[in-house]
Design a protein around this motif. Structure first.
Motif, PDB file in Angstrom:
ATOM      1  N   ALA A  20      25.821  65.784  51.871  1.00  0.00           N
ATOM      2  CA  ALA A  20      26.739  65.765  50.722  1.00  0.00           C
ATOM      3  C   ALA A  20      27.847  66.798  50.874  1.00  0.00           C
ATOM      4  CB  ALA A  20      25.966  66.011  49.428  1.00  0.00           C
ATOM      5  N   GLU A  21      27.536  67.931  51.497  1.00  0.00           N
ATOM      6  CA  GLU A  21      28.539  68.984  51.698  1.00  0.00           C
ATOM      7  C   GLU A  21      29.475  68.699  52.853  1.00  0.00           C
ATOM      8  OE1 GLU A  21      26.232  72.521  52.233  1.00  0.00           O
ATOM      9  OE2 GLU A  21      26.113  72.924  50.087  1.00  0.00           O
ATOM     10  N   GLY A  22      29.131  67.706  53.692  1.00  0.00           N
ATOM     11  CA  GLY A  22      29.953  67.424  54.869  1.00  0.00           C
ATOM     12  C   GLY A  22      29.608  68.290  56.063  1.00  0.00           C
ATOM     13  N   CYS A  23      28.530  69.067  55.970  1.00  0.00           N
ATOM     14  CA  CYS A  23      28.102  69.923  57.081  1.00  0.00           C
ATOM     15  C   CYS A  23      27.263  69.152  58.088  1.00  0.00           C
ATOM     16  CB  CYS A  23      27.295  71.104  56.561  1.00  0.00           C
ATOM     17  SG  CYS A  23      28.176  72.136  55.390  1.00  0.00           S
ATOM     18  N   ALA A  24      26.520  68.162  57.633  1.00  0.00           N
ATOM     19  CA  ALA A  24      25.800  67.221  58.485  1.00  0.00           C
ATOM     20  C   ALA A  24      26.302  65.824  58.143  1.00  0.00           C
ATOM     21  CB  ALA A  24      24.294  67.327  58.265  1.00  0.00           C
ATOM     22  N   ASP A  25      26.046  64.892  59.033  1.00  0.00           N
ATOM     23  CA  ASP A  25      26.578  63.534  58.854  1.00  0.00           C
ATOM     24  C   ASP A  25      25.492  62.496  58.633  1.00  0.00           C
ATOM     25  OD1 ASP A  25      29.262  64.559  59.697  1.00  0.00           O
ATOM     26  OD2 ASP A  25      28.204  64.805  61.605  1.00  0.00           O
ATOM     27  N   ILE A  26      24.260  62.804  59.074  1.00  0.00           N
ATOM     28  CA  ILE A  26      23.140  61.867  58.974  1.00  0.00           C
ATOM     29  C   ILE A  26      21.886  62.648  58.606  1.00  0.00           C
ATOM     30  CG2 ILE A  26      21.724  60.151  60.182  1.00  0.00           C
ATOM     31  CD1 ILE A  26      24.005  60.038  62.316  1.00  0.00           C
ATOM     32  N   ALA A  27      21.097  62.105  57.691  1.00  0.00           N
ATOM     33  CA  ALA A  27      19.754  62.609  57.410  1.00  0.00           C
ATOM     34  C   ALA A  27      18.844  61.408  57.259  1.00  0.00           C
ATOM     35  CB  ALA A  27      19.732  63.465  56.143  1.00  0.00           C
ATOM     36  N   ALA A  28      17.622  61.516  57.763  1.00  0.00           N
ATOM     37  CA  ALA A  28      16.703  60.388  57.676  1.00  0.00           C
ATOM     38  C   ALA A  28      15.268  60.882  57.715  1.00  0.00           C
ATOM     39  CB  ALA A  28      16.943  59.410  58.827  1.00  0.00           C
ATOM     40  N   GLU A  29      14.417  60.228  56.920  1.00  0.00           N
ATOM     41  CA  GLU A  29      12.985  60.526  56.918  1.00  0.00           C
ATOM     42  C   GLU A  29      12.219  59.224  56.753  1.00  0.00           C
ATOM     43  OE1 GLU A  29      11.561  64.347  54.980  1.00  0.00           O
ATOM     44  OE2 GLU A  29      13.512  64.070  54.008  1.00  0.00           O
ATOM     45  N   PRO A  30      11.076  59.062  57.455  1.00  0.00           N
ATOM     46  CA  PRO A  30      10.365  57.782  57.469  1.00  0.00           C
ATOM     47  C   PRO A  30       9.389  57.566  56.331  1.00  0.00           C
ATOM     48  CG  PRO A  30       9.345  59.288  59.018  1.00  0.00           C
ATOM     49  CD  PRO A  30      10.533  60.007  58.443  1.00  0.00           C
ATOM     50  N   GLU A  31       8.908  58.636  55.684  1.00  0.00           N
ATOM     51  CA  GLU A  31       7.909  58.481  54.624  1.00  0.00           C
ATOM     52  C   GLU A  31       8.196  59.461  53.497  1.00  0.00           C
ATOM     53  OE1 GLU A  31       3.792  57.106  56.526  1.00  0.00           O
ATOM     54  OE2 GLU A  31       4.472  59.034  57.340  1.00  0.00           O
ATOM     55  N   LEU A  32       8.572  58.923  52.346  1.00  0.00           N
ATOM     56  CA  LEU A  32       8.911  59.761  51.199  1.00  0.00           C
ATOM     57  C   LEU A  32       8.469  59.074  49.915  1.00  0.00           C
ATOM     58  CD1 LEU A  32      12.574  60.781  52.143  1.00  0.00           C
ATOM     59  CD2 LEU A  32      10.584  62.297  52.143  1.00  0.00           C
ATOM     60  N   ALA A  65      14.086  57.134  53.704  1.00  0.00           N
ATOM     61  CA  ALA A  65      15.482  57.399  53.348  1.00  0.00           C
ATOM     62  C   ALA A  65      16.369  57.502  54.579  1.00  0.00           C
ATOM     63  CB  ALA A  65      15.596  58.688  52.547  1.00  0.00           C
ATOM     64  N   VAL A  66      17.576  56.987  54.416  1.00  0.00           N
ATOM     65  CA  VAL A  66      18.679  57.223  55.350  1.00  0.00           C
ATOM     66  C   VAL A  66      19.888  57.601  54.511  1.00  0.00           C
ATOM     67  CG1 VAL A  66      20.221  56.241  57.083  1.00  0.00           C
ATOM     68  CG2 VAL A  66      17.821  55.540  57.020  1.00  0.00           C
ATOM     69  N   ALA A  67      20.447  58.761  54.774  1.00  0.00           N
ATOM     70  CA  ALA A  67      21.659  59.203  54.086  1.00  0.00           C
ATOM     71  C   ALA A  67      22.707  59.524  55.129  1.00  0.00           C
ATOM     72  CB  ALA A  67      21.381  60.436  53.231  1.00  0.00           C
ATOM     73  N   THR A  68      23.914  59.051  54.899  1.00  0.00           N
ATOM     74  CA  THR A  68      25.012  59.323  55.824  1.00  0.00           C
ATOM     75  C   THR A  68      26.298  59.516  55.027  1.00  0.00           C
ATOM     76  OG1 THR A  68      25.868  57.064  56.127  1.00  0.00           O
ATOM     77  CG2 THR A  68      23.943  57.692  57.446  1.00  0.00           C
ATOM     78  N   ASN A  69      27.354  59.816  55.772  1.00  0.00           N
ATOM     79  CA  ASN A  69      28.671  59.923  55.155  1.00  0.00           C
ATOM     80  C   ASN A  69      29.257  58.554  54.822  1.00  0.00           C
ATOM     81  OD1 ASN A  69      29.323  58.924  57.665  1.00  0.00           O
ATOM     82  ND2 ASN A  69      30.611  60.646  58.275  1.00  0.00           N
ATOM     83  N   GLY A  70      28.530  57.506  55.066  1.00  0.00           N
ATOM     84  CA  GLY A  70      28.991  56.140  54.784  1.00  0.00           C
ATOM     85  C   GLY A  70      29.578  55.470  56.006  1.00  0.00           C
ATOM     86  N   LEU A  71      30.405  56.175  56.742  1.00  0.00           N
ATOM     87  CA  LEU A  71      31.044  55.604  57.913  1.00  0.00           C
ATOM     88  C   LEU A  71      30.045  55.277  59.015  1.00  0.00           C
ATOM     89  CD1 LEU A  71      34.112  58.040  58.092  1.00  0.00           C
ATOM     90  CD2 LEU A  71      34.066  55.715  57.161  1.00  0.00           C
TER      91      LEU A  71
END
Length: 266
Positions: free
Chosen positions: A205-217, A250-256
């Motif tokens: 969200a801050e733009g410091c990383a571009d991808i976050a992902a975790e397999p079990e949440l 979850a998979v979170a990215t900058n969208g692009l």
């Protein structure tokens, strides 16, 4: 003149309440953080739980009962109580393993789901002296209070080879049979770091990383994170591509980068 029925729903009062809840619970979690008499038990799923986890959730539930008596509440430690279209989702201490070891990377997660939409999320990490929050249509913010905040914006990185990826651990990817796919993604990224838990998503969200992902949440792990990432301009889905925190991962990215990451992991 716009009629009341035509006005978009806002959640400003709920954001203010979430800050009040976070202020209150920080006094519990910080008092018990690194306390020599902290009591730690093991839950049936073999994960740790401390007396601070339980006390923090009970405090939030008590305040919500007074402030939002018609809303349901779902928490990690005490399950679901109440009924209604509005549901508060709480993780009193996300990162309990860090908490019990004295590491400062842990947070209280407070979310509101209205119907089937996560519409408000707040992440409070007092040991890091950080707080992040967002509500539907109002943007994502970081700061120590509503009056001292700066707006969040995801990065504009558009190629995997230029991307920074943050994750929690490798083990979960092995358990769901996607270890090779995940390792292949990490090898192709510019940089990888295991910041883990809530922090990975706040860095996106801050733009410091571009991808976050975790397999079990669980839902309480994600409900507060999704509005912050999306209101900062990113995307938050499950590995199946379903928007929001409802897929068990979850998979979170900058969208692009999102479609390519889903293609490789999902």
């Amino acid at each position: 003149m716009t009629s009341a029925a035509a006005r978009p729903q806002t959640y400003e009062d709920d954001v203010r309440l979430a800050h009040v809840l976070a202020d209150s619970v920080e006094r519990v979690t910080m008092t018990r953080f690194r306390a020599e008499d902290l009591v730690v038990d093991t839950k049936p799923d073999l994960t740790p739980v401390s007396d601070a986890d339980r006390d923090a959730e009970e405090l939030i539930r008590g305040q919500l009962k007074r402030a939002r008596p018609r809303d349901a509440v779902e928490g990690e430690e005490f399950g679901i109580t109440g009924h209604g279209s509005r549901r508060w989702v709480i993780d009193p201490i996300d990162g309990t393993k860090n908490y019990v070891r004295g590491l400062p990377v842990w947070a209280t997660l407070i979310a509101l789901i209205d119907g089937d939409q996560p519409v408000m999320g707040l992440v409070s990490a007092p040991a890091l002296n950080r707080r992040w929050w967002a509500s539907a249509g109002a943007g994502a913010w970081t700061g120590r209070s509503l009056m001292r905040a700066s707006r969040l914006q995801v990065s504009k990185v558009s190629h995997i080879q230029d991307a920074s990826l943050s994750y929690a651990s490798i083990g979960g990817w092995t358990e769901i049979g996607r270890r090779d796919a995940f390792l292949g993604l990490t090898e192709d990224c510019w940089r990888t770091r295991a910041y883990g838990d809530f922090w990975s998503y706040m860095l996106v969200a801050e733009g410091c990383a571009d991808i976050a992902a975790e397999p079990e949440l669980a839902l309480y792990d994600m409900a507060a994170l999704a509005p912050i990432v999306t209101e900062a301009g990113g995307r938050f889905t499950g590995l199946d591509g379903r928007p929001g925190p409802f897929s068990g991962n979850a998979v979170a990215t900058n969208g692009l980068l999102h479609d390519e990451v889903l293609g490789r992991l999902g």
